[in-house]
Design an enzyme around this catalytic site. Structure first.
Site, PDB file in Angstrom:
ATOM      1  CG  HIS A 146      -0.222   0.361   2.501  1.00 36.32           C
ATOM      2  ND1 HIS A 146      -0.081   1.664   2.933  1.00 36.32           N
ATOM      3  CD2 HIS A 146       0.401  -0.419   3.422  1.00 36.32           C
ATOM      4  CE1 HIS A 146       0.577   1.675   4.071  1.00 36.32           C
ATOM      5  NE2 HIS A 146       0.890   0.428   4.396  1.00 36.32           N
ATOM      6  CB  CYS A 147       1.425   4.247  -1.416  1.00 37.11           C
ATOM      7  SG  CYS A 147       0.393   4.120  -2.898  1.00 37.11           S
ATOM      8  N   GLY A 150      -2.858   4.016  -3.107  1.00 34.25           N
ATOM      9  CA  GLY A 150      -2.800   2.693  -3.733  1.00 34.25           C
ATOM     10  C   GLY A 150      -2.822   2.766  -5.244  1.00 34.25           C
ATOM     11  CB  SER A 152       1.642   6.542  -7.750  1.00 32.11           C
ATOM     12  OG  SER A 152       2.834   6.896  -8.408  1.00 32.11           O
ATOM     13  NE  ARG A 153       3.647   7.307  -2.436  1.00 29.34           N
ATOM     14  CZ  ARG A 153       3.387   8.173  -1.460  1.00 29.34           C
ATOM     15  NH1 ARG A 153       4.372   8.589  -0.669  1.00 29.34           N
ATOM     16  NH2 ARG A 153       2.158   8.615  -1.260  1.00 29.34           N
TER      17      ARG A 153
END
EC number: 3.1.3.16
Length: 220
Positions: A146-147, A150, A152-153
């Protein structure tokens, strides 16, 4: 340029995108894969699933999610997650860490990354991919990457994992993830994934040539 011309150029750009596998080598298929440009790759994301919920399974036992998913300890435990990879680790991002899950049977890996085109996420590709691979080596494991959103990274690290450990081209990996979740890495991350793709394709071709030479030597 007309819309018809765009469609034709895109088709030519990745219509031959194939996994560089021994099976293809045996079948004598021509290996003409070329890493598409950023615009063509973005079109692949746009053609993917419009589905964008808090969390989606994009590969067996591998999920991409957002901050809300990572912070909901009860739902994580109920869903059976055993590993969490936080691609937005840090005080000013999603500030969880091992202590946040200390009373849960969850292994944690943090990547302190910013969702900026200038940020070098590529230095984390192999360590993050190794963590995901170790998690998925256990049939009973389930991992959340996750970032904050949810998109890009976390998506970038999952794509890198599929390329490194599942022998996928970047096109293969994007198609696999995008059909299950609406994601879109920033342009800087796409550039880094393109470089990884080129490196891996070259490595596989060298390996196939070496295997072919060894096979020819045994036949002599």
């Amino acid at each position: 340029m007309t819309s018809g011309e765009v469609k034709t150029s895109l088709k030519n750009a990745y219509s031959s995108a194939k996994r560089l596998s021994p099976k293809m080598e045996e079948e004598g298929e021509e290996e003409d894969y070329c890493t598409p440009g950023a615009f063509e790759l973005e079109r692949l994301f746009w053609k993917g699933s419009p589905q964008y919920t808090h969390v989606n399974e994009v590969w067996p036992k591998l999920y991409i999610g957002d901050e809300a998913t990572a912070l909901d300890r009860y739902r994580l435990q109920k869903a059976g997650f055993t590993h969490v990879l936080n691609a937005a680790h840090g005080r000013w991002n999603v500030d969880t860490g091992p202590d946040y899950y200390r009373d849960m049977d969850i292994q944690y890996h943090g990547v302190e990354a910013d969702d900026l085109p200038t940020f070098d996420l590529s230095v984390f590709f192999y360590p993050a991919a190794a963590f995901i691979d170790r998690a998925l080596s256990d049939d009973h494991s389930k991992i959340l990457v996750h970032c904050v959103m949810g998109r890009s990274r976390s998506a970038t690290l999952v794509l890198a994992y599929l390329m490194i450990h599942k022998d996928m081209t970047l096109v293969d990996a994007i198609q696999q993830v995008a059909k299950n979740r609406c994601v879109l890495p920033n342009r800087g991350f796409l550039k880094q994934l393109r470089e990884l793709d080129k490196q891996l394709v070259q490595q596989r071709r060298r390996s196939q040539r070496q295997d072919g030479e060894e096979e020819d030597g045994r036949e002599l």
